[in-house]
Design a protein around this motif. Structure first.
Motif, mmCIF file in Angstrom:
data_model
loop_
_atom_site.group_PDB
_atom_site.id
_atom_site.type_symbol
_atom_site.label_atom_id
_atom_site.label_comp_id
_atom_site.label_asym_id
_atom_site.label_seq_id
_atom_site.Cartn_x
_atom_site.Cartn_y
_atom_site.Cartn_z
ATOM 1 N N ILE A 1 0.790 -1.270 -0.086
ATOM 2 C CA ILE A 1 0.012 0.080 -0.070
ATOM 3 C C ILE A 1 0.953 1.323 -0.142
ATOM 4 N N TYR A 2 2.023 1.228 0.717
ATOM 5 C CA TYR A 2 2.655 2.478 0.847
ATOM 6 C C TYR A 2 3.212 2.744 -0.792
ATOM 7 N N LEU A 3 3.604 1.775 -1.336
ATOM 8 C CA LEU A 3 4.132 1.816 -2.821
ATOM 9 C C LEU A 3 3.039 2.501 -3.680
ATOM 10 N N GLN A 4 1.785 1.946 -3.271
ATOM 11 C CA GLN A 4 0.768 2.637 -4.152
ATOM 12 C C GLN A 4 0.471 4.014 -4.059
ATOM 13 N N ILE A 5 0.658 4.582 -2.665
ATOM 14 C CA ILE A 5 0.377 5.828 -2.461
ATOM 15 C C ILE A 5 1.615 6.485 -3.106
ATOM 16 N N LYS A 6 2.902 6.214 -2.689
ATOM 17 C CA LYS A 6 4.060 6.715 -3.359
ATOM 18 C C LYS A 6 3.830 7.046 -4.897
ATOM 19 N N ASN A 7 3.672 5.905 -5.573
ATOM 20 C CA ASN A 7 3.543 5.818 -7.066
ATOM 21 C C ASN A 7 2.492 6.904 -7.701
ATOM 22 N N GLN A 8 1.183 6.701 -6.985
ATOM 23 C CA GLN A 8 0.348 7.702 -7.487
ATOM 24 C C GLN A 8 0.626 9.178 -7.047
ATOM 25 N N LEU A 9 1.379 9.451 -5.898
ATOM 26 C CA LEU A 9 1.808 10.847 -5.818
ATOM 27 C C LEU A 9 2.869 11.251 -6.711
ATOM 28 N N ARG A 10 3.824 10.210 -6.759
ATOM 29 C CA ARG A 10 4.843 10.455 -7.962
ATOM 30 C C ARG A 10 4.284 10.997 -9.165
ATOM 31 N N TYR B 1 6.092 8.794 1.832
ATOM 32 C CA TYR B 1 6.577 10.153 1.963
ATOM 33 C C TYR B 1 7.936 10.119 2.078
ATOM 34 N N GLN B 2 8.698 9.157 2.988
ATOM 35 C CA GLN B 2 10.124 8.850 2.952
ATOM 36 C C GLN B 2 10.663 8.318 1.963
ATOM 37 N N GLU B 3 10.026 7.549 0.998
ATOM 38 C CA GLU B 3 10.335 7.159 -0.360
ATOM 39 C C GLU B 3 10.486 8.317 -1.353
ATOM 40 N N LEU B 4 9.391 9.072 -1.346
ATOM 41 C CA LEU B 4 9.343 10.199 -2.241
ATOM 42 C C LEU B 4 10.653 11.308 -1.783
ATOM 43 N N LYS B 5 10.850 11.337 -0.416
ATOM 44 C CA LYS B 5 12.060 12.031 -0.018
ATOM 45 C C LYS B 5 13.188 11.635 -0.509
ATOM 46 N N ALA B 6 13.497 10.243 -0.516
ATOM 47 C CA ALA B 6 14.648 9.677 -1.037
ATOM 48 C C ALA B 6 14.761 9.734 -2.593
#
Ligand SMILES: Cc1ncc(COP(=O)(O)O)c(C=O)c1O
Length: 504
Positions: A13-22, A57-62
């Motif tokens: 789920i965290y990747l689904q959120i990250k990917n959609q934000l990206r 959010y951490q992944e997007l930051k990275a």
């Protein structure tokens, strides 16, 4: 900003959120300096853990796309979109979730499809609402089909009227009169592709986004999904052994001014309860006072195992307030997809109009097949057989529950329909029970699915007794109770660990 979570997908789920934000950053939906919602509030909106949003959010930051500071929140960095476009091989994705309409985006619930998928192989399924396959009158249908081919030839494959094949409307009108005490002429009936289509049409006819619909709580999850995706606020009225609590309903009608009341008064799905005669009259009187339509969903009324149930609301309604839906899916087979609506002419005209716009008409061979089945008297014979067989299966399940019961479990004895509504011990972690039962090859439906806001119902599960073979039912209940025992023990152990105080 719209994010959609698919809980059944393999992607965490965290990747689904990250990917959609990206993707939203890349496509410019989220501009530079845009402040992302605080983790806690996004987690609440998406109904996920806060740690899941933090990780996204951490992944997007990275990736260098956002920056975050305590007190300032998480913002999109300048040049973030450009940075993404420079990444090798990164192709601008189509932002699907921005294109979908609100109704589809907010509905990720795939429960019906999931149940369908859960019924094959060696699994003992108490999950679906499917009639017993070994009782399908296949031979009779084969015989009728042969006759139809000879007698009707091409007519079998021609289009039918939008409202339905007239002889079938006559047959349905006959069944309603003979068996349900409902007076509805063939012209008061429109044939539908299952009663699910009737629910969809009722939603399309009456609901504007923001409107309220009143339902029983618990109620059929398919109806909750449909009303929600039409934009309705779905408000539940609790039930007891006599069905919907009319005393509670009255205050809700005043407070919420709903568009209609949706009810399953006879052998309710999932609870199996039946609305008493007295409450039926009270419900009708309230509808008259508040000038509210009632959508009565009655797929199980014919399938009673004791005394004849009280008449449907439609039979008691003297002022044309009730829209009555029913189906051949429970008494015969789901696969034919034939149901019907009986309603006042103004409403029926709307149903017919929607039918024409949606799919023109119900499949012609299915309508001819059913009509002949009813006219030959096979329908009545088949219902008599089902009553006997399902009563037996219900009894086997009740006996097995009694035999293997563990403290804290309780259940009702339905007088008809397809389901036993089973209460679990208090401290059970329900999703662990699903997993533990699954390991033993048993599936059932969790109670939450039947509550409009999904926050209740984790104390209950719905057990269907018509689909599993009689010899599997006891075995399935035995395994299920083993799973309950294991889950309760694990939950108590965890609780004990949490309660151990450190030595000082
Ligand atoms: C209460 C209720 N309404 C409607 C339906 C949908 O039936 P159909 O197959 O006719 O669309 C079901 C099926 O499970 C049901 O239980």
């Amino acid at each position: 900003m719209r994010i959609s979570i698919n809980r059944n997908a393999d992607t965490p789920i965290y990747l689904q959120i990250k990917n959609q934000l990206r993707d939203m950053i890349f496509s410019g939906v989220l501009p530079e300096d845009f402040l992302l919602p605080p983790e806690r509030s996004l987690a609440k909106t998406l109904e996920v853990n806060r740690s899941t949003v933090i990780k996204a959010y951490q992944e997007l930051k990275a990736d260098g796309l956002v920056d975050s500071h305590v007190g300032r929140g998480t913002v999109i960095l300048s040049q973030a979109a450009k940075k993404l476009s420079l990444m090798e091989g990164y192709i601008n994705p189509l932002p699907w979730y921005q294109l979908f309409t609100e109704s589809i985006t907010s509905s990720n619930d795939t429960i019906i499809g999931d149940i369908m998928a859960m019924t094959g192989g060696d699994v003992i399924s108490f999950a679906g609402g499917i009639p017993a396959p070994n009782l399908y009158p296949v031979k009779i249908m084969e015989e009728i089909q042969k006759e139809l081919f000879q007698k009707n030839g091409q007519e079998l494959f021609l289009h039918s009227p939008v409202e339905g094949y007239y002889p079938l409307r006559e047959s349905i009108s006959y069944l309603l009169r003979q068996r349900q005490q409902i007076t509805a002429s063939p012209k008061d009936v429109v044939v539908l592709s299952g009663s699910q289509q009737g629910l969809d049409f009722a939603a399309r006819i009456f609901i504007r986004p923001g409107d309220t619909v009143i339902v029983e709580e618990p109620t059929f999850f398919g109806a909750i999904q449909i009303f929600r995706s039409a934009g309705a606020r779905v408000i539940g009225v609790p039930i007891d052994n006599d069905g919907m609590r009319i005393d509670v309903l009255e205050s809700l009608l005043v407070r919420h001014k709903p568009k209609f009341i949706y009810t399953l008064p006879t052998f309710q799905n999932p609870s199996g309860v039946t609305l008493s005669l007295e409450r039926r009259y009270q419900l009708l009187n309230l509808a008259y006072q508040h000038q509210l339509p009632i959508v009565e969903d009655d797929p199980y009324g014919e399938l009673y195992y004791g005394n004849t149930p009280v008449p449907p609301l439609k039979a008691l309604d003297r002022h044309g307030y009730v829209i009555y839906l029913s189906t051949f899916s429970k008494a015969l087979f789901l696969g034919l997809r034939v149901g019907w609506v009986a309603a006042p002419p103004q409403v029926l005209a709307k149903f017919a109009h929607l039918k024409q716009m949606t799919d023109l008409h119900v499949n012609t061979p299915a309508q001819l097949l059913l009509d002949a089945f009813i006219r030959r008297g096979d329908y009545e014979r088949h219902i008599a057989l089902l009553r006997q067989e399902y009563a037996e299966r219900r009894n086997i399940m009740l006996k097995a529950l009694e035999k293997y019961k563990i403290p804290g479990i309780s259940w009702n004895k339905p007088e008809g329909g397809f389901y036993i509504w089973c209460r679990l011990p208090d401290n059970i972690v329900r999703h662990k029970l699903v997993a533990n039962a699954g390991k033993r090859g048993v599936v059932f439906l969790p109670g939450e699915a039947f509550y409009p806001d999904g926050t209740q119902g984790d104390t209950h599960i719905r057990l269907n007794y018509t689909f599993a073979k009689p010899q599997q039912i006891e075995e399935g209940i035995k395994y299920l109770m083993q799973a309950v025992r294991e889950t309760v023990a694990a939950s108590s152990e965890q609780e004990n660990k949490r309660n151990i105080k450190p030595l000082v």
